[in-house]
Design a protein around this motif. Structure first.
Motif, mmCIF file in Angstrom:
data_model
loop_
_atom_site.group_PDB
_atom_site.id
_atom_site.type_symbol
_atom_site.label_atom_id
_atom_site.label_comp_id
_atom_site.label_asym_id
_atom_site.label_seq_id
_atom_site.Cartn_x
_atom_site.Cartn_y
_atom_site.Cartn_z
ATOM 1 N N VAL A 32 147.628 13.051 29.411
ATOM 2 C CA VAL A 32 146.975 13.845 28.358
ATOM 3 C C VAL A 32 146.621 12.917 27.196
ATOM 4 O O VAL A 32 145.471 12.873 26.749
ATOM 5 C CB VAL A 32 147.872 15.016 27.879
ATOM 6 C CG1 VAL A 32 147.302 15.646 26.608
ATOM 7 C CG2 VAL A 32 148.010 16.066 28.975
ATOM 8 N N GLU A 33 147.588 12.135 26.762
ATOM 9 C CA GLU A 33 147.346 11.190 25.666
ATOM 10 C C GLU A 33 146.152 10.290 25.972
ATOM 11 O O GLU A 33 145.271 10.100 25.146
ATOM 12 C CB GLU A 33 148.548 10.263 25.528
ATOM 13 C CG GLU A 33 149.496 10.574 24.396
ATOM 14 C CD GLU A 33 150.766 9.750 24.556
ATOM 15 O OE1 GLU A 33 150.665 8.519 24.768
ATOM 16 O OE2 GLU A 33 151.860 10.347 24.508
ATOM 17 N N MET A 57 145.036 17.584 21.383
ATOM 18 C CA MET A 57 145.133 18.484 22.524
ATOM 19 C C MET A 57 146.524 18.389 23.173
ATOM 20 O O MET A 57 147.106 17.333 23.264
ATOM 21 C CB MET A 57 144.092 18.030 23.538
ATOM 22 C CG MET A 57 143.967 18.972 24.639
ATOM 23 S SD MET A 57 142.264 19.432 24.672
ATOM 24 C CE MET A 57 142.231 20.240 26.167
ATOM 25 N N SER A 58 147.013 19.542 23.635
ATOM 26 C CA SER A 58 148.313 19.527 24.319
ATOM 27 C C SER A 58 148.214 20.386 25.574
ATOM 28 O O SER A 58 147.130 20.836 25.933
ATOM 29 C CB SER A 58 149.394 20.036 23.389
ATOM 30 O OG SER A 58 149.089 21.363 23.027
ATOM 31 N N ILE A 59 149.341 20.634 26.182
ATOM 32 C CA ILE A 59 149.313 21.411 27.414
ATOM 33 C C ILE A 59 150.252 22.603 27.280
ATOM 34 O O ILE A 59 151.340 22.487 26.714
ATOM 35 C CB ILE A 59 149.677 20.515 28.620
ATOM 36 C CG1 ILE A 59 149.677 21.321 29.920
ATOM 37 C CG2 ILE A 59 151.033 19.834 28.427
ATOM 38 C CD1 ILE A 59 149.497 20.470 31.148
ATOM 39 N N SER A 60 149.829 23.751 27.774
ATOM 40 C CA SER A 60 150.667 24.952 27.633
ATOM 41 C C SER A 60 151.832 24.891 28.618
ATOM 42 O O SER A 60 151.768 24.196 29.630
ATOM 43 C CB SER A 60 149.831 26.196 27.903
ATOM 44 O OG SER A 60 149.573 26.311 29.286
ATOM 45 N N ASN A 61 152.859 25.639 28.305
ATOM 46 C CA ASN A 61 154.036 25.660 29.186
ATOM 47 C C ASN A 61 153.700 26.176 30.572
ATOM 48 O O ASN A 61 154.217 25.675 31.569
ATOM 49 C CB ASN A 61 155.134 26.542 28.590
ATOM 50 C CG ASN A 61 155.747 25.890 27.374
ATOM 51 O OD1 ASN A 61 155.659 24.664 27.208
ATOM 52 N ND2 ASN A 61 156.352 26.694 26.529
ATOM 53 N N ASP A 62 152.837 27.210 30.620
ATOM 54 C CA ASP A 62 152.472 27.765 31.921
ATOM 55 C C ASP A 62 151.788 26.722 32.790
ATOM 56 O O ASP A 62 152.082 26.580 33.979
ATOM 57 C CB ASP A 62 151.525 28.957 31.748
ATOM 58 C CG ASP A 62 152.269 30.172 31.219
ATOM 59 O OD1 ASP A 62 153.528 30.118 31.201
ATOM 60 O OD2 ASP A 62 151.606 31.140 30.820
ATOM 61 N N ALA A 67 140.988 18.687 33.532
ATOM 62 C CA ALA A 67 141.427 19.797 32.679
ATOM 63 C C ALA A 67 141.055 19.539 31.221
ATOM 64 O O ALA A 67 140.645 20.456 30.510
ATOM 65 C CB ALA A 67 142.930 19.991 32.822
ATOM 66 N N ILE A 68 141.166 18.306 30.798
ATOM 67 C CA ILE A 68 140.840 17.990 29.406
ATOM 68 C C ILE A 68 139.357 18.178 29.138
ATOM 69 O O ILE A 68 138.945 18.702 28.111
ATOM 70 C CB ILE A 68 141.325 16.577 29.063
ATOM 71 C CG1 ILE A 68 142.844 16.643 28.956
ATOM 72 C CG2 ILE A 68 140.681 16.045 27.783
ATOM 73 C CD1 ILE A 68 143.517 15.492 28.360
ATOM 74 N N VAL A 69 138.567 17.797 30.106
ATOM 75 C CA VAL A 69 137.127 17.983 29.948
ATOM 76 C C VAL A 69 136.799 19.472 29.902
ATOM 77 O O VAL A 69 135.985 19.922 29.104
ATOM 78 C CB VAL A 69 136.368 17.279 31.098
ATOM 79 C CG1 VAL A 69 134.890 17.612 31.054
ATOM 80 C CG2 VAL A 69 136.601 15.776 31.033
ATOM 81 N N LEU A 70 137.456 20.246 30.768
ATOM 82 C CA LEU A 70 137.144 21.671 30.870
ATOM 83 C C LEU A 70 137.707 22.527 29.745
ATOM 84 O O LEU A 70 137.145 23.560 29.407
ATOM 85 C CB LEU A 70 137.670 22.228 32.203
ATOM 86 C CG LEU A 70 136.999 21.717 33.476
ATOM 87 C CD1 LEU A 70 137.643 22.370 34.688
ATOM 88 C CD2 LEU A 70 135.498 21.995 33.441
ATOM 89 N N ALA A 71 138.853 22.113 29.203
ATOM 90 C CA ALA A 71 139.528 22.957 28.214
ATOM 91 C C ALA A 71 138.647 23.158 26.988
ATOM 92 O O ALA A 71 138.028 22.221 26.495
ATOM 93 C CB ALA A 71 140.859 22.339 27.820
ATOM 94 N N THR A 72 138.605 24.399 26.513
ATOM 95 C CA THR A 72 137.767 24.684 25.350
ATOM 96 C C THR A 72 138.597 24.739 24.073
ATOM 97 O O THR A 72 138.142 24.364 23.020
ATOM 98 C CB THR A 72 136.998 26.004 25.545
ATOM 99 O OG1 THR A 72 137.923 26.979 26.039
ATOM 100 C CG2 THR A 72 135.865 25.821 26.517
ATOM 101 N N GLY A 73 139.843 25.203 24.201
ATOM 102 C CA GLY A 73 140.705 25.282 23.024
ATOM 103 C C GLY A 73 141.425 23.968 22.787
ATOM 104 O O GLY A 73 140.947 22.905 23.180
ATOM 105 N N THR A 74 142.596 24.067 22.161
ATOM 106 C CA THR A 74 143.354 22.851 21.895
ATOM 107 C C THR A 74 144.462 22.658 22.910
ATOM 108 O O THR A 74 145.261 21.753 22.801
ATOM 109 C CB THR A 74 143.999 22.902 20.492
ATOM 110 O OG1 THR A 74 144.799 24.078 20.431
ATOM 111 C CG2 THR A 74 142.953 22.897 19.411
#
Ligand SMILES: Nc1ncnc2c1ncn2[C@@H]1O[C@H](COP(=O)(O)OP(=O)(O)OP(=O)(O)O)[C@@H](O)[C@H]1O
Ligand SMILES: [Mg+2]
Length: 464
Positions: free
Chosen positions: A328-329, A340-345, A369-376
């Motif tokens: 992620v980093e 940006m971070s990752i949710s627990n789920d 996932a980082i490219v696709l993610a829209t939120g943080t």
């Protein structure tokens, strides 16, 4: 410099040991009584204690006791008088490293001292390595906190200093190349190159001329002499990747390189000598290849001097969060998505997935996932269907239809694939048993495996 404490009430003995040990390169501290010796061992750092057992007032046993209490890792050598075997035995029971009996020869004491210090150095080294690994859970670019990876880190550090040939095995994407690099960069060859060649990536002739070089006129197009990669890596490390794919002709030549560090260029007559450390890697089962006559047994034994097996990611799931956070980093930076971070789920799904493509697959999934993610935050919906579905408990009806809709066909086949893989895992790779677990006939189970390309192409004979 290592410090040795000599405790003896006899002046001549103290002087003799002091001179002899100083000559061996040790820093020597002498004391004439047990009391003084105890003072020294409990107040400063000593690497080895040599103490006479018989001293007036407090004896060598008291020195031993204090030293053991203060630092049990410091070896203590007892000097005993001839005929006092009982006390010597008692001292050994209390933890003395060894004892020598007066009168002794110079060589005798030299040997005992160097052995004791060697053991101390080893222990010290292991302790230091443990600390280092535990602190960072990493080695070079390798990350891992699972017991298996921490052990691999230790092994890497140990073998790096030697010249021994290493054979790295593990499924695709487990980090074999990173391990090879870590070994090289921790070795004293680090200022010379590590050169890799992928035996599966090119046709036989090309592989040979790349590796061994060629002589002018060896074949059409060989207009001048050319050095091979083995020569280029002289002084450094040669990484023989996908060694299971090497054609027999290359295997024969490689055997000679391993045995004599010598080879001939293609079309050449002169023997060329190289100083290289060889590391080989494969995701294949070499023993099986040997059985099938595709890999030379003698080469296998020459390569398998120090085996390092990297277990698949699904067998060391503790490493997953660590890797996820690192990736992620990394991709947050390259995609300019700071914070940006990752949710627990999402993390839970990643931790439970079976990762047939191992760390490489995980890395790719995170990048996507980082490219696709829209939120943080990376959410389950940013993960590929296969992974998303691996967490769906259909009976509990936790399924939702997202706004953009679902591709039912794709979802279902993802789910099917997931179950087939899980069943195979649960059955320890036995297909017949796995088929029963998912209530399919063996025939249709096998058909589905082939359809999804799961479990290798070969039907396991013993099972049928
Ligand atoms: N323990 C690890 N820590 C961090 N990154 C890792 C680790 N293991 C693998 N990787 C990353 O995963 C990817 C695959 O690693 P690598 O190329 O070393 O695998 P491999 O075993 O050589 O695979 P293949 O058999 O397909 O050649 C690389 O991007 C590497 O950086
Ligand atoms: Mg590789």
């Amino acid at each position: 410099m290592l410090t040795v404490l000599v405790a003896d009430d006899e002046k001549s003995m103290r002087e003799f040991l002091e001179i002899m040990l100083s000559r061996e390169g040790y820093d020597v501290v002498t004391t004439a009584s047990a009391e003084e010796a105890i003072e020294v061992v409990t107040s400063r750092s000593i690497d080895l204690v040599i103490t006479d057992i018989n001293m007036p007032k407090a004896t060598g046993m008291a020195v031993l006791k204090s030293s053991m209490e203060f630092d049990p890792e410091v070896p203590v050598i007892m000097i005993t008088a001839f005929g006092s075997a009982d006390t010597a035995v008692e001292a050994m029971k209390m933890g003395a490293y060894d004892y020598i009996t007066k009168p002794f020869k110079v060589d005798e004491i030299k040997l005992v001292v160097s052995k004791a210090l060697e053991r101390r150095r080893d222990k010290e080294e292991i302790r230091r390595l443990k600390e280092e690994v535990v602190q960072s859970y990493s080695l070079g670019d390798l990350l891992g906190r699972s017991e298996q990876m921490v052990n691999i880190f230790r092994l890497i550090k140990k073998v790096a200093v030697s010249n021994s040939t290493v054979l790295i095995t593990g499924e695709s994407g487990t980090g074999k190349e990173l391990v090879a690099k870590a070994i090289h960069y921790l070795s004293n060859r680090k200022d010379r190159p590590i050169i890799s060649i992928n035996c599966g990536a090119m046709p036989e002739q090309l592989l040979e001329s790349e590796m061994f070089g060629y002589q002018k006129g060896a074949f059409t197009g060989a207009n001048a002499d050319k050095k091979g990669l083995l020569e280029v890596s002289d002084g450094g490390t040669f990484f023989f990747d996908e060694v299971g794919e090497a054609p027999i002709s290359v295997q024969v030549k490689m055997l000679r390189v391993l045995q004599e560090r010598e080879f001939k260029r293609v079309g050449g007559v002169k023997d060329i000598k190289v100083d290289i450390r060889v590391i080989a890697a494969t995701n294949q089962n070499l023993e099986k290849l040997i059985e099938d006559g595709l890999f030379r047994e003698d080469l296998y034994y020459r390569l398998n001097i120090i085996p390092i097996h990297i277990p698949p990611l699904r067998e060391r799931r503790e490493d997953i969060p660590l890797l996820v956070n690192r990736f992620v980093e990394k991709f947050v930076v390259s995609n300019a998505k700071a914070g940006m971070s990752i949710s627990n789920d999402a993390m839970r799904l990643l931790e439970n997935y079976h990762w047939r493509g191992n760390v490489r697959e995980l890395e790719n999934v995170i990048e996507r996932a980082i490219v696709l993610a829209t939120g943080t935050r990376i959410e389950p919906e940013n993960l590929p269907d296969e992974i998303k579905l691996s967490g769906v408990d259909i009976r509990n009806g936790t399924m939702t239809i997202p706004d953009e809709g679902v591709d039912l066909e794709e979802m279902l086949s993802g789910l099917e694939k997931e179950y087939l893989t899980k069943a195979l895992e649960a059955a320890g790779g036995k297909k017949k048993q796995a088929a029963k677990l998912v209530k399919l006939s063996f025939r249709s189970f096998r058909y589905k495996l082939a359809k999804y390309g799961i479990g290798g192409s070969s039907g396991d004979g013993e099972d049928e």
